[in-house]
Design a protein around this motif. Sequence first.
Motif, PDB file in Angstrom:
ATOM      1  N   SER A  70     -18.391  26.870  28.725  1.00 47.15           N
ATOM      2  CA  SER A  70     -18.356  25.424  28.511  1.00 47.15           C
ATOM      3  C   SER A  70     -16.904  24.999  28.347  1.00 47.15           C
ATOM      4  CB  SER A  70     -19.176  25.028  27.277  1.00 47.15           C
ATOM      5  OG  SER A  70     -18.687  25.686  26.117  1.00 47.15           O
ATOM      6  N   SER A  71     -16.658  23.709  28.513  1.00 48.47           N
ATOM      7  CA  SER A  71     -15.296  23.197  28.379  1.00 48.47           C
ATOM      8  C   SER A  71     -15.333  21.773  27.862  1.00 48.47           C
ATOM      9  CB  SER A  71     -14.553  23.255  29.726  1.00 48.47           C
ATOM     10  OG  SER A  71     -15.219  22.458  30.695  1.00 48.47           O
ATOM     11  N   GLY A  72     -14.199  21.316  27.354  1.00 50.73           N
ATOM     12  CA  GLY A  72     -14.129  19.962  26.829  1.00 50.73           C
ATOM     13  C   GLY A  72     -12.846  19.721  26.066  1.00 50.73           C
ATOM     14  N   GLN A  73     -12.949  18.868  25.038  1.00 50.77           N
ATOM     15  CA  GLN A  73     -11.801  18.471  24.232  1.00 50.77           C
ATOM     16  C   GLN A  73     -12.101  18.726  22.760  1.00 50.77           C
ATOM     17  OE1 GLN A  73      -8.902  17.150  25.674  1.00 50.77           O
ATOM     18  NE2 GLN A  73      -9.931  17.630  27.625  1.00 50.77           N
ATOM     19  N   LEU A  74     -11.068  19.061  22.000  1.00 49.33           N
ATOM     20  CA  LEU A  74     -11.263  19.231  20.562  1.00 49.33           C
ATOM     21  C   LEU A  74     -10.155  18.532  19.790  1.00 49.33           C
ATOM     22  CD1 LEU A  74      -9.113  21.544  19.314  1.00 49.33           C
ATOM     23  CD2 LEU A  74     -10.604  23.060  20.598  1.00 49.33           C
ATOM     24  N   LEU A  75     -10.482  18.218  18.554  1.00 43.06           N
ATOM     25  CA  LEU A  75      -9.550  17.567  17.632  1.00 43.06           C
ATOM     26  C   LEU A  75      -9.611  18.305  16.306  1.00 43.06           C
ATOM     27  CD1 LEU A  75      -7.787  15.180  16.479  1.00 43.06           C
ATOM     28  CD2 LEU A  75      -9.968  14.023  16.003  1.00 43.06           C
ATOM     29  N   PHE A  76      -8.480  18.830  15.845  1.00 43.05           N
ATOM     30  CA  PHE A  76      -8.334  19.399  14.507  1.00 43.05           C
ATOM     31  C   PHE A  76      -7.653  18.360  13.635  1.00 43.05           C
ATOM     32  CE2 PHE A  76      -8.521  23.711  16.492  1.00 43.05           C
ATOM     33  CZ  PHE A  76      -9.450  24.284  15.640  1.00 43.05           C
ATOM     34  N   ALA A  77      -8.312  17.906  12.607  1.00 48.64           N
ATOM     35  CA  ALA A  77      -7.697  17.009  11.629  1.00 48.64           C
ATOM     36  C   ALA A  77      -7.483  17.817  10.353  1.00 48.64           C
ATOM     37  CB  ALA A  77      -8.573  15.795  11.357  1.00 48.64           C
ATOM     38  N   THR A  78      -6.248  18.175  10.088  1.00 46.97           N
ATOM     39  CA  THR A  78      -5.924  19.090   9.001  1.00 46.97           C
ATOM     40  C   THR A  78      -6.471  18.599   7.666  1.00 46.97           C
ATOM     41  OG1 THR A  78      -3.909  19.723  10.153  1.00 46.97           O
ATOM     42  CG2 THR A  78      -4.048  20.281   7.823  1.00 46.97           C
ATOM     43  N   GLY A  79      -7.240  19.459   7.017  1.00 42.88           N
ATOM     44  CA  GLY A  79      -7.804  19.138   5.721  1.00 42.88           C
ATOM     45  C   GLY A  79      -9.088  18.340   5.776  1.00 42.88           C
ATOM     46  N   HIS A  80      -9.524  17.968   6.990  1.00 44.52           N
ATOM     47  CA  HIS A  80     -10.722  17.133   7.110  1.00 44.52           C
ATOM     48  C   HIS A  80     -11.800  17.750   7.994  1.00 44.52           C
ATOM     49  CE1 HIS A  80      -8.658  13.928   4.993  1.00 44.52           C
ATOM     50  NE2 HIS A  80      -7.634  14.062   5.825  1.00 44.52           N
ATOM     51  N   GLY A  81     -11.413  18.441   9.061  1.00 42.16           N
ATOM     52  CA  GLY A  81     -12.422  19.057   9.895  1.00 42.16           C
ATOM     53  C   GLY A  81     -12.047  19.052  11.363  1.00 42.16           C
ATOM     54  N   MET A  82     -13.064  19.238  12.191  1.00 41.12           N
ATOM     55  CA  MET A  82     -12.843  19.383  13.620  1.00 41.12           C
ATOM     56  C   MET A  82     -13.918  18.648  14.400  1.00 41.12           C
ATOM     57  SD  MET A  82     -12.605  22.940  15.812  1.00 41.12           S
ATOM     58  CE  MET A  82     -14.261  23.469  15.386  1.00 41.12           C
ATOM     59  N   LEU A  83     -13.494  17.982  15.473  1.00 43.53           N
ATOM     60  CA  LEU A  83     -14.423  17.384  16.429  1.00 43.53           C
ATOM     61  C   LEU A  83     -14.425  18.239  17.677  1.00 43.53           C
ATOM     62  CD1 LEU A  83     -13.914  13.496  16.332  1.00 43.53           C
ATOM     63  CD2 LEU A  83     -15.860  14.824  15.507  1.00 43.53           C
ATOM     64  N   TRP A  84     -15.607  18.631  18.108  1.00 45.37           N
ATOM     65  CA  TRP A  84     -15.790  19.542  19.241  1.00 45.37           C
ATOM     66  C   TRP A  84     -16.582  18.785  20.303  1.00 45.37           C
ATOM     67  CZ3 TRP A  84     -13.821  24.329  19.848  1.00 45.37           C
ATOM     68  CH2 TRP A  84     -14.392  25.173  20.791  1.00 45.37           C
ATOM     69  N   GLN A  85     -15.893  18.316  21.345  1.00 45.75           N
ATOM     70  CA  GLN A  85     -16.523  17.485  22.369  1.00 45.75           C
ATOM     71  C   GLN A  85     -16.715  18.295  23.653  1.00 45.75           C
ATOM     72  OE1 GLN A  85     -14.305  14.001  23.469  1.00 45.75           O
ATOM     73  NE2 GLN A  85     -16.051  13.034  24.475  1.00 45.75           N
ATOM     74  N   ILE A  86     -17.938  18.765  23.878  1.00 43.86           N
ATOM     75  CA  ILE A  86     -18.269  19.518  25.086  1.00 43.86           C
ATOM     76  C   ILE A  86     -18.517  18.526  26.223  1.00 43.86           C
ATOM     77  CG2 ILE A  86     -19.875  21.157  26.144  1.00 43.86           C
ATOM     78  CD1 ILE A  86     -20.516  22.125  23.273  1.00 43.86           C
ATOM     79  N   GLN A  87     -17.861  18.764  27.363  1.00 39.95           N
ATOM     80  CA  GLN A  87     -17.979  17.873  28.518  1.00 39.95           C
ATOM     81  C   GLN A  87     -18.673  18.533  29.703  1.00 39.95           C
ATOM     82  OE1 GLN A  87     -13.752  17.008  28.808  1.00 39.95           O
ATOM     83  NE2 GLN A  87     -13.971  15.086  27.671  1.00 39.95           N
ATOM     84  N   GLN A  88     -18.556  19.863  29.814  1.00 38.38           N
ATOM     85  CA  GLN A  88     -19.190  20.627  30.878  1.00 38.38           C
ATOM     86  C   GLN A  88     -19.770  21.917  30.292  1.00 38.38           C
ATOM     87  OE1 GLN A  88     -19.618  19.746  34.003  1.00 38.38           O
ATOM     88  NE2 GLN A  88     -18.359  17.877  33.959  1.00 38.38           N
ATOM     89  N   PRO A  89     -20.952  22.359  30.711  1.00 40.50           N
ATOM     90  CA  PRO A  89     -21.843  21.823  31.758  1.00 40.50           C
ATOM     91  C   PRO A  89     -22.783  20.728  31.257  1.00 40.50           C
ATOM     92  CG  PRO A  89     -22.730  23.854  30.882  1.00 40.50           C
ATOM     93  CD  PRO A  89     -21.422  23.638  30.173  1.00 40.50           C
ATOM     94  N   TYR A  90     -22.666  20.335  29.987  1.00 38.71           N
ATOM     95  CA  TYR A  90     -23.446  19.238  29.423  1.00 38.71           C
ATOM     96  C   TYR A  90     -22.539  18.504  28.457  1.00 38.71           C
ATOM     97  CZ  TYR A  90     -23.788  22.618  25.621  1.00 38.71           C
ATOM     98  OH  TYR A  90     -23.490  23.521  24.634  1.00 38.71           O
ATOM     99  N   GLN A  91     -23.001  17.368  27.949  1.00 41.31           N
ATOM    100  CA  GLN A  91     -22.180  16.577  27.036  1.00 41.31           C
ATOM    101  C   GLN A  91     -22.772  16.616  25.636  1.00 41.31           C
ATOM    102  OE1 GLN A  91     -21.406  12.634  28.537  1.00 41.31           O
ATOM    103  NE2 GLN A  91     -20.274  13.402  30.313  1.00 41.31           N
ATOM    104  N   GLU A  92     -21.918  16.964  24.687  1.00 37.37           N
ATOM    105  CA  GLU A  92     -22.341  17.027  23.287  1.00 37.37           C
ATOM    106  C   GLU A  92     -21.102  16.981  22.412  1.00 37.37           C
ATOM    107  OE1 GLU A  92     -25.641  19.602  21.226  1.00 37.37           O
ATOM    108  OE2 GLU A  92     -23.790  20.793  21.322  1.00 37.37           O
TER     109      GLU A  92
END
Length: 215
Positions: A70-92
Amino acid sequence: MDSRFRGNDGLLNMLAKYTFVALLFACLNAHAQSSDLLHAIVNQLSQHTAIRASFTQQRQSPALTQPQTSSGQLLFATGHGMLWQIQQPYQETLALTDKRTVRIDANGRMQSVRNERGVGQISQMLQGMLTGQLDEVERQFTVQANGTVAQWNLHFTPKQSRVAQVLRDIQLDGGTYLQRIRIDMQDGTQTDIQMTDTRDAGPLSAQEKHALGLP
């Protein structure tokens, strides 16, 4: 016993003692170097309050006939958490914080997701590394650092037997930024995450702040 042999025994004992002392100092020196490198790496990573990156994740498991990618974009916000945005092969989109994991749908609605055993410790370890909270990391993991600050490798082995029953080890590779995460589970499952185009995140959107519980 012949005095020649007694003399040899004494010489061998002396050499053995010197060899043991030399090895002990070598081990202590290697540990000190590893500790110094670890602190330098954590200090470098903690300079970035939030980062974005593209990722490609490959997961292998004895239960799978072929690896899942799978592939996509991620965001690390130090001290707060992580957003894990999967774009392929599905979106989540998943939001992982120290308190919860939630799935976010296309309309922004959130649904709690129960963490698998070991996931909480992995998330806490990453947050500890990125916030410079090394004491908390070393409380839960034995850490071995190799390489240089410009190109390093960290190896984490869980200390708690309950976690070690599920999680075998974690490896992190990087330089200025974290570049790779490899997670090995005791059941033979391997997750390999490669990060590219890593950069400072800049301002977070209102949706990103909401997902991470930020004001």
